[in-house]
Design an enzyme around this catalytic site. Sequence first.
Site, PDB file in Angstrom:
ATOM      1  N   LYS A 230       0.822  -1.021   0.036  1.00 29.09           N
ATOM      2  CA  LYS A 230       0.013   0.035  -0.274  1.00 29.09           C
ATOM      3  C   LYS A 230       0.911   1.423  -0.029  1.00 29.09           C
ATOM      4  CE  LYS A 230      -3.794  -2.129   1.947  1.00 29.09           C
ATOM      5  NZ  LYS A 230      -3.122  -3.572   2.140  1.00 29.09           N
TER       6      LYS A 230
ATOM      7  N   GLY B 261       5.317  -4.194 -10.058  1.00 28.32           N
ATOM      8  CA  GLY B 261       4.961  -2.909  -9.527  1.00 28.32           C
ATOM      9  C   GLY B 261       5.749  -2.214  -8.578  1.00 28.32           C
ATOM     10  N   SER B 262       6.397  -3.082  -7.638  1.00 25.31           N
ATOM     11  CA  SER B 262       7.275  -2.491  -6.492  1.00 25.31           C
ATOM     12  C   SER B 262       8.688  -2.289  -7.294  1.00 25.31           C
ATOM     13  CB  SER B 262       7.849  -3.621  -5.735  1.00 25.31           C
ATOM     14  OG  SER B 262       6.568  -4.118  -4.903  1.00 25.31           O
TER      15      SER B 262
ATOM     16  N   ILE C 134       4.051 -14.736  -7.046  1.00 29.84           N
ATOM     17  CA  ILE C 134       3.409 -15.860  -7.013  1.00 29.84           C
ATOM     18  C   ILE C 134       2.797 -15.983  -8.408  1.00 29.84           C
ATOM     19  CG2 ILE C 134       3.107 -16.531  -4.572  1.00 29.84           C
ATOM     20  CD1 ILE C 134       0.130 -15.894  -5.158  1.00 29.84           C
ATOM     21  N   ASP C 135       2.551 -14.854  -8.934  1.00 28.15           N
ATOM     22  CA  ASP C 135       1.849 -14.958 -10.336  1.00 28.15           C
ATOM     23  C   ASP C 135       2.773 -15.085 -11.361  1.00 28.15           C
ATOM     24  OD1 ASP C 135      -0.014 -13.747  -8.587  1.00 28.15           O
ATOM     25  OD2 ASP C 135       0.493 -11.663  -9.145  1.00 28.15           O
TER      26      ASP C 135
ATOM     27  N   GLY D  47      -3.181 -15.319  -8.874  1.00 26.40           N
ATOM     28  CA  GLY D  47      -2.536 -15.398 -10.182  1.00 26.40           C
ATOM     29  C   GLY D  47      -2.550 -14.009 -10.954  1.00 26.40           C
TER      30      GLY D  47
ATOM     31  N   GLU E 262      -8.268 -16.483 -10.537  1.00 31.07           N
ATOM     32  CA  GLU E 262      -9.153 -15.523  -9.920  1.00 31.07           C
ATOM     33  C   GLU E 262      -9.681 -14.559 -10.917  1.00 31.07           C
ATOM     34  OE1 GLU E 262      -6.859 -13.183  -7.110  1.00 31.07           O
ATOM     35  OE2 GLU E 262      -5.212 -13.130  -8.253  1.00 31.07           O
TER      36      GLU E 262
ATOM     37  N   ARG F  27     -19.225 -27.773  -5.289  1.00 28.33           N
ATOM     38  CA  ARG F  27     -18.650 -27.183  -3.999  1.00 28.33           C
ATOM     39  C   ARG F  27     -17.424 -26.199  -4.523  1.00 28.33           C
ATOM     40  NH1 ARG F  27     -22.566 -28.926  -2.225  1.00 28.33           N
ATOM     41  NH2 ARG F  27     -22.976 -30.250  -0.141  1.00 28.33           N
TER      42      ARG F  27
ATOM     43  N   HIS G 190      -4.818 -16.857   0.405  1.00 26.70           N
ATOM     44  CA  HIS G 190      -3.315 -16.640   0.811  1.00 26.70           C
ATOM     45  C   HIS G 190      -2.470 -17.758   1.272  1.00 26.70           C
ATOM     46  CE1 HIS G 190      -5.180 -12.740   0.664  1.00 26.70           C
ATOM     47  NE2 HIS G 190      -3.901 -12.323   0.503  1.00 26.70           N
TER      48      HIS G 190
HETATM   49  O1  F6P Z   1       0.136 -10.516  -6.911  1.00 26.85           O
HETATM   50  C1  F6P Z   1       0.166 -11.738  -5.742  1.00 26.85           C
HETATM   51  C2  F6P Z   1      -1.158 -11.616  -5.236  1.00 26.85           C
HETATM   52  O2  F6P Z   1      -1.304 -12.874  -4.157  1.00 26.85           O
HETATM   53  C3  F6P Z   1      -2.164 -11.851  -6.452  1.00 26.85           C
HETATM   54  O3  F6P Z   1      -2.019 -13.156  -7.060  1.00 26.85           O
HETATM   55  C4  F6P Z   1      -3.532 -11.580  -5.617  1.00 26.85           C
HETATM   56  O4  F6P Z   1      -4.498 -11.162  -6.601  1.00 26.85           O
HETATM   57  C5  F6P Z   1      -2.865 -10.593  -4.755  1.00 26.85           C
HETATM   58  O5  F6P Z   1      -1.748 -10.417  -4.622  1.00 26.85           O
HETATM   59  C6  F6P Z   1      -3.701 -10.420  -3.308  1.00 26.85           C
HETATM   60  O6  F6P Z   1      -3.344  -9.306  -2.817  1.00 26.85           O
HETATM   61  P1  F6P Z   1      -3.702  -8.840  -1.219  1.00 26.85           P
HETATM   62  O7  F6P Z   1      -2.740  -9.739  -0.467  1.00 26.85           O
HETATM   63  O8  F6P Z   1      -3.457  -7.573  -1.126  1.00 26.85           O
HETATM   64  O9  F6P Z   1      -5.088  -9.340  -1.067  1.00 26.85           O
END
Ligand code: F6P
Length: 357
Positions: free
Chosen positions: A76, A115-116, A138-139, A182, A234, A275, A281
């Site tokens: 953030k 991004g970072s 992880i993406d 992802g 997602e 289901r 996370h």
């Molecule tokens: O970029 C890594 C990631 O885990 C994505 O796969 C996911 O969309 C996002 O971060 C989730 O972010 P946060 O932890 O802020 O909910």
Amino acid sequence: RKRIGILTSGGDCSGLNAVIRAVVNCAVDTYGWEVLGIRQATLGLMARPPQFTKLEVDQVDSLLTAGGTMLGTTNKGDPFAFPMADGSLCDRSEEIIAGYHELGLDALIGIGGDGSLAILRRLAQQGGINLVGIPKTIDNDIGVTEHAIGFDTAVNIATEALDRLHFTAASHSRVMILEVMGRDAGHIAISAGIAGGANVILIPEIPYTIEHICHKIKERQDKGKNYCLIIVSEAVRTHDGENVTITNRLGQSRYGGIGEYLADKIIEHIGVETRVTVLGHIQRGGTASPLDRLVATAFGVAAVNLIAEGKYDRMVTWQNRQVLSVSITEAIAQYSAVDPNGTLVKTARGMGIYLGD
Ligand code: F6P
């Protein structure tokens, strides 16, 4: 004697502590330098006094298997438009740059996703920071590297989840949907989907139709297989371009909710018991896989070696079985999505997995 800083930025993932350990071992033991661990990414440099811990080899020795990041992190607060308490946005980049110089750092190792790394590069260019980047996400969406720290562990966890769901699906004759992370890339879903024996893999890069998913479920039933394993990334979009998002408690629009959406549609179309498991996370936490530990250690050593050679504005990469480096500008420009004509898509299709149209 050099003094270097290290920070972790963006979402956590498995393997971050393994990189910190490698950097400290190599910088302190091999080169005799000092390493300062910056707290909470750039927030540690923005704070007055700057927030850091001097890192020693003994302190990081047991970190190889520890999840998260011992330095803390944040995703953030873009320092160029930093959210202030009164709701306004403020450019606080100069405070971070001043923090770097106040600590007398010769170089900074930044561990982050695209991004970072883009933010750190901008700060480095503006303020004369000697930056070396290490990719983690992880993406796995940074194009110039075959491995980014955290991806392999996430795939392992998602695969294990499918392995476990398989038994319940078969025992109860159910459709089991696993929703994975992802962001806009389907790398976790396609890798875990193939490795974990999914029957349907849905990724953002290839649109799907509900009709074809239901057809797959029926086709399996006709062959006496009364269950179906679906893995969904997602951020997939339905064929008509509809994007399913949910809004979290903080009022931020974000990815997710696609698993429940699909379950409703499947039940509506063919009435099969369905289901949903949202892995969330869990994919980012805990001990890193051996491959992530290996990549993290190799990246940590390579980053320190770049500093020793005076090579800055570089990000370490894994290419063709070697650790190399590229300019950070090139690294953040090359996004990697799943190639719809690539090996993994062909493999999945060759296995009769429904992947979209
Ligand atoms: O970029 C890594 C990631 O885990 C994505 O796969 C996911 O969309 C996002 O971060 C989730 O972010 P946060 O932890 O802020 O909910």
